[in-house]
Motif scaffolding. Sequence first.
Motif, mmCIF file in Angstrom:
data_model
loop_
_atom_site.group_PDB
_atom_site.id
_atom_site.type_symbol
_atom_site.label_atom_id
_atom_site.label_comp_id
_atom_site.label_asym_id
_atom_site.label_seq_id
_atom_site.Cartn_x
_atom_site.Cartn_y
_atom_site.Cartn_z
ATOM 1 N N ARG A 124 8.575 -9.741 1.469
ATOM 2 C CA ARG A 124 7.368 -9.920 0.396
ATOM 3 C C ARG A 124 6.172 -9.062 0.249
ATOM 4 O O ARG A 124 5.674 -9.745 -1.419
ATOM 5 C CB ARG A 124 7.268 -11.634 1.164
ATOM 6 C CG ARG A 124 6.731 -12.568 1.242
ATOM 7 C CD ARG A 124 6.142 -12.717 1.691
ATOM 8 N NE ARG A 124 5.275 -14.343 0.938
ATOM 9 C CZ ARG A 124 5.574 -15.367 0.592
ATOM 10 N NH1 ARG A 124 6.806 -15.781 0.092
ATOM 11 N NH2 ARG A 124 4.857 -16.752 -0.593
ATOM 12 N N GLU A 125 5.586 -8.412 1.103
ATOM 13 C CA GLU A 125 4.027 -8.144 1.220
ATOM 14 C C GLU A 125 4.852 -6.812 0.305
ATOM 15 O O GLU A 125 3.898 -6.775 -0.784
ATOM 16 C CB GLU A 125 4.056 -7.091 2.215
ATOM 17 C CG GLU A 125 3.779 -8.106 3.621
ATOM 18 C CD GLU A 125 5.124 -8.933 4.125
ATOM 19 O OE1 GLU A 125 6.056 -8.759 3.414
ATOM 20 O OE2 GLU A 125 4.720 -10.130 4.675
ATOM 21 N N ALA A 126 5.283 -6.564 -0.458
ATOM 22 C CA ALA A 126 6.113 -5.597 -1.117
ATOM 23 C C ALA A 126 5.659 -6.034 -2.898
ATOM 24 O O ALA A 126 5.534 -4.838 -3.552
ATOM 25 C CB ALA A 126 7.351 -4.645 -1.221
ATOM 26 N N LEU A 127 6.524 -7.283 -2.937
ATOM 27 C CA LEU A 127 6.587 -7.497 -4.106
ATOM 28 C C LEU A 127 5.505 -7.738 -4.490
ATOM 29 O O LEU A 127 5.397 -8.300 -5.588
ATOM 30 C CB LEU A 127 7.341 -8.548 -4.017
ATOM 31 C CG LEU A 127 8.060 -9.776 -5.213
ATOM 32 C CD1 LEU A 127 8.503 -9.522 -6.253
ATOM 33 C CD2 LEU A 127 8.965 -11.008 -5.093
ATOM 34 N N GLN A 128 4.812 -8.355 -3.883
ATOM 35 C CA GLN A 128 3.248 -8.838 -4.183
ATOM 36 C C GLN A 128 2.429 -7.720 -4.385
ATOM 37 O O GLN A 128 1.643 -7.553 -5.727
ATOM 38 C CB GLN A 128 2.373 -9.769 -2.599
ATOM 39 C CG GLN A 128 0.685 -9.826 -2.774
ATOM 40 C CD GLN A 128 0.117 -8.962 -2.143
ATOM 41 O OE1 GLN A 128 0.189 -8.064 -1.575
ATOM 42 N NE2 GLN A 128 -0.849 -8.444 -3.336
#
Length: 239
Positions: A124-128
């Motif tokens: 999730r953090e990488a996509l953000q």
Amino acid sequence: MQHNASDPADHILQDAAQPAVTAGQNARDQRSDNSVIRHWLKRLRRRIPPVAVVLFSLIVALGIGFVIFSEHISNLETPVSDQKADAIIVLTGGKARIEVALELLAEKRGERLLISGVHPSTKREALQRITGADAALFACCVDLDRSALNTIGNAVESAKWIRQHNYKRIFIVTNNYHMPRSILELSRHIPDVELIPYPVINSDLKNNWMHQGDTLRVLFTEYIKYTGALAHISLGQGS
């Protein structure tokens, strides 16, 4: 005494008979023409198998359908800037789709966003970070679907999410060429929800799609998929 002048009554009789003679001749000519046409049709039927006629008709129909499909896609436009929805769904798989959907969310055009079809290994953090989205907005208002593997899966998972939140009006974000099939599949699973197409347009196709080789290939591939989905749904409803 012998009269050389013709009797006026004879002229009257000849004039009266002339239309009947002409009509008779026309009828004979018509029968002759019809006979010739029937003769050539019989010869064509003997020379051209019925299967070939069916295949030719199918190819013509597919060609006409492809032109209509491509023209429809080339004329798709994004909704006006003041139009809003309850929420936003973006189907992954194409350039700039997620970024456009996040912009809509940031502009408060919808209260929540579902990103459907995220790879299971994507954090999730990488996509953000990759999308450059606001961290707080991403944390509060973005849901990720990791189950969908294709457009049908997108529709199934999106329908679950919509029912969970009881949404009635949704922006659907995907590339313009993918929009008809996406709306078709989504409508099948959530017929009572208003789906608003929000096409991502990466290149101008108006009056130009026939001259772009790569675009033509993508359009034709998507047209075949759309036709297959339409046939599948029609046969399913008829059974």
